[in-house]
Design a protein around this motif. Structure first.
Motif, PDB file in Angstrom:
ATOM      1  N   ARG A 151      36.615 -18.695 -29.071  1.00 18.19           N
ATOM      2  CA  ARG A 151      36.420 -18.595 -27.621  1.00 18.19           C
ATOM      3  C   ARG A 151      35.502 -17.422 -27.257  1.00 18.19           C
ATOM      4  O   ARG A 151      34.559 -17.570 -26.511  1.00 18.19           O
ATOM      5  CB  ARG A 151      37.774 -18.445 -26.923  1.00 18.19           C
ATOM      6  N   GLY A 201      42.202 -11.953 -27.435  1.00 17.93           N
ATOM      7  CA  GLY A 201      41.650 -12.323 -26.127  1.00 17.93           C
ATOM      8  C   GLY A 201      41.709 -11.199 -25.109  1.00 17.93           C
ATOM      9  O   GLY A 201      41.296 -10.072 -25.377  1.00 17.93           O
ATOM     10  N   GLN A 202      42.274 -11.507 -23.933  1.00 17.34           N
ATOM     11  CA  GLN A 202      42.312 -10.516 -22.855  1.00 17.34           C
ATOM     12  C   GLN A 202      43.179  -9.310 -23.178  1.00 17.34           C
ATOM     13  O   GLN A 202      42.981  -8.230 -22.629  1.00 17.34           O
ATOM     14  CB  GLN A 202      42.785 -11.161 -21.553  1.00 17.34           C
ATOM     15  N   GLU A 261      37.755 -20.773 -19.770  1.00 20.14           N
ATOM     16  CA  GLU A 261      38.434 -21.377 -20.923  1.00 20.14           C
ATOM     17  C   GLU A 261      38.289 -20.497 -22.160  1.00 20.14           C
ATOM     18  O   GLU A 261      39.145 -20.499 -23.036  1.00 20.14           O
ATOM     19  CB  GLU A 261      37.859 -22.765 -21.216  1.00 20.14           C
ATOM     20  N   GLY A 303      36.168 -14.563 -25.597  1.00 13.51           N
ATOM     21  CA  GLY A 303      36.368 -13.910 -24.304  1.00 13.51           C
ATOM     22  C   GLY A 303      36.367 -12.394 -24.353  1.00 13.51           C
ATOM     23  O   GLY A 303      35.849 -11.731 -23.459  1.00 13.51           O
ATOM     24  N   ASP A 351      38.536 -17.447 -22.163  1.00 12.03           N
ATOM     25  CA  ASP A 351      39.381 -16.272 -21.930  1.00 12.03           C
ATOM     26  C   ASP A 351      38.582 -15.044 -21.504  1.00 12.03           C
ATOM     27  O   ASP A 351      38.945 -13.917 -21.800  1.00 12.03           O
ATOM     28  CB  ASP A 351      40.201 -15.950 -23.187  1.00 12.03           C
ATOM     29  N   ASP A 393      37.447 -16.123 -33.799  1.00 10.62           N
ATOM     30  CA  ASP A 393      37.684 -16.360 -32.376  1.00 10.62           C
ATOM     31  C   ASP A 393      36.654 -17.332 -31.841  1.00 10.62           C
ATOM     32  O   ASP A 393      35.529 -16.951 -31.546  1.00 10.62           O
ATOM     33  CB  ASP A 393      37.633 -15.038 -31.602  1.00 10.62           C
ATOM     34  N   ASN A 437      37.471 -12.445 -18.731  1.00  9.68           N
ATOM     35  CA  ASN A 437      38.123 -11.885 -17.543  1.00  9.68           C
ATOM     36  C   ASN A 437      37.587 -12.556 -16.272  1.00  9.68           C
ATOM     37  O   ASN A 437      36.377 -12.663 -16.080  1.00  9.68           O
ATOM     38  CB  ASN A 437      37.855 -10.370 -17.521  1.00  9.68           C
TER      39      ASN A 437
END
Length: 447
Positions: free
Chosen positions: A256, A227-228, A41, A258, A43, A254, A45
């Motif tokens: 998250r 993100g990714q 969730e 990831g 993000d 950010d 990998n």
């Protein structure tokens, strides 16, 4: 706040296993499933997640956990160590050439915050390493890129080397280094051109600059908010340039996280710095272990101490300690102390560095605390000089005047006066307990 979403999910997951006197394989299985979902969730990998979860599982059902007296705590230790390793294991320090200047080449896509990061890095080197940097404007394509760097140079009172938009970027880089040698600068930070996407022309030009000046560091600046995509960009640049490190911008925005958790595992290149805000002093050296502690709600005391040592004036701190001990601490001193705390960064970030702060009531509403500090500041500034020195002068009419002048209520003024009196008593007790101890103190006005 960085990693907020991931941190909330992970802390909730591991809390359920921490207090267990006995941990079964089923407990570990359930926990790792939740951790895997939390990371996906965020993000991170998916290949990185799979490898991480396998390592946690392998260690969590091994002897070091199952035969421990506190297996729940051991599981958390395993998770923290694996998260730390995922982000690089230990801090990767910035290079320093034996024969100055040390040359740092900055690369990245447009919009990642590369030029601003050049200024932030220069400020970091001067403030934290006592170094003298020269900024080189080698982005001749983006409109106003050179002017932006020159404006940053003026704000920081730092020199910017520029010979206009007609010059070749390779020549600009070479001449900047010549100037740095002549005038004894410690670092040259080269701001190179970016593009909206990775393309052959961009890579060719960067490769030419690299060949011409053989930089000690090649920093790739990537936007953590993407993100990714940030990881994909890092892979592309690394294949072409063999970058030495990554600077993540907008990590504070950010929730998250990831990109930060994936980049080292995917590219093999360390995250060297992280942008934690828009201001020019909001660039932090990236410490994987400290970041893992923050994510898991264990705090980050070392970073908090470093912030205090950097932003809190030692003489003022000692004077303040003496005033508290003798009960001569005034609202003027309180206002000064608030200013020093604000210089350390957003309140929610500071609180996140305190171990166990996630359990403290109201932390989720940290923005309310920031507003409260603004109200406190307004109330104090609405007092007369005599009132700040002697709060005992306060009567009903004075309180009413102060409330009106600060845009607050009389009850808020009363609450501040009461809290101030209680804080004075508490700090006197604390300083008396610490008599005879040496070292720099830090007194935070928690409301």
């Amino acid at each position: 706040m960085a990693f907020e979403g991931l941190a909330d999910r992970l802390q909730g997951t591991i809390k359920r296993i921490t207090g267990k006197g006995k941990v079964s394989e089923q407990d570990v299985k359930e926990m790792t499933r939740e951790v895997r979902l939390a990371l996906l969730e965020a993000d991170v990998n998916f290949k990185v997640v799979k490898q991480l979860i396998n390592r946690i599982k392998e260690r969590a059902v091994g002897q070091e956990v199952m035969e421990s007296l506190t297996p729940g705590q051991q599981v958390i230790k395993v998770v923290k160590e694996e998260l730390t390793e995922l982000m690089g294991g230990e801090q990767s320090k910035i290079a320093a050439s034996d024969r100055p200047p040390t040359v740092i080449m900055m690369a990245g896509l447009q919009g990642a915050g590369k030029t601003t990061t050049v200024g932030k890095l220069a400020a970091h080197l001067r403030k934290n390493h006592n170094r003298k940097p020269l900024l080189a404007a080698a982005d001749i394509y983006r409109p106003a890129a050179i002017q932006q760097l020159e404006t940053l140079g003026k704000q920081l009172d730092m020199p910017v080397f520029s010979i206009g938009t007609e010059a070749n970027p390779v020549d600009i880089a070479k001449k900047a280094i010549e100037k740095a040698k002549e005038e004894h600068y410690d670092y040259v930070i080269i701001d190179t051109a970016g593009r909206l996407h990775v393309d052959e022309d961009l890579m060719d030009e960067l490769a030419q600059i690299k060949t011409a000046v053989t930089p000690d560091e090649i920093f790739l600046v990537v936007d953590a908010m993407t993100g990714q995509d940030a990881v994909n960009v890092a892979e592309s640049f690394n294949e072409q340039l063999d970058v030495t490190g990554v600077v993540l911008t907008k990590l504070d925005g950010d929730t998250r996280g990831g990109a930060a958790l994936s980049i080292k595992a995917v590219t093999g290149k360390p995250i060297k710095f992280a942008g934690m805000g828009e201001k020019l002093d909001q660039l932090e050296a990236f410490h994987p272990e400290r970041m893992a502690s923050r994510i898991l709600g264990m705090g980050d005391v070392l970073s908090l101490i470093e912030k205090a040592q950097t932003n809190v004036d030692e003489k003022q701190a000692k004077d303040l300690e003496e005033k508290m001990r003798t009960m001569s601490f005034t609202f003027d001193d309180f206002l000064e102390q608030m200013g020093q705390v604000k210089n350390m960064g957003p309140l929610d970030e500071l609180m996140a560095m305190i171990p166990g702060s996630g359990k403290m009531k109201g932390l989720k509403n940290a923005q309310l605390d920031e507003k409260q500090l603004v109200h406190v500041e307004a109330i104090i500034q609405s007092m007369t000089k005599k009132e700040r020195q002697d709060p005992g002068l306060m009567n009903a009419s004075r309180k009413k005047r102060i409330a009106k002048g600060s845009g607050t209520s009389v009850s808020q003024v009363n609450r501040l006066l009461k809290q101030f009196d209680e804080m004075k008593k508490m700090m006197k007790q604390m300083t008396n307990m610490q008599k005879g101890k040496k070292g720099k103190g830090m007194n935070l006005p928690f409301m």
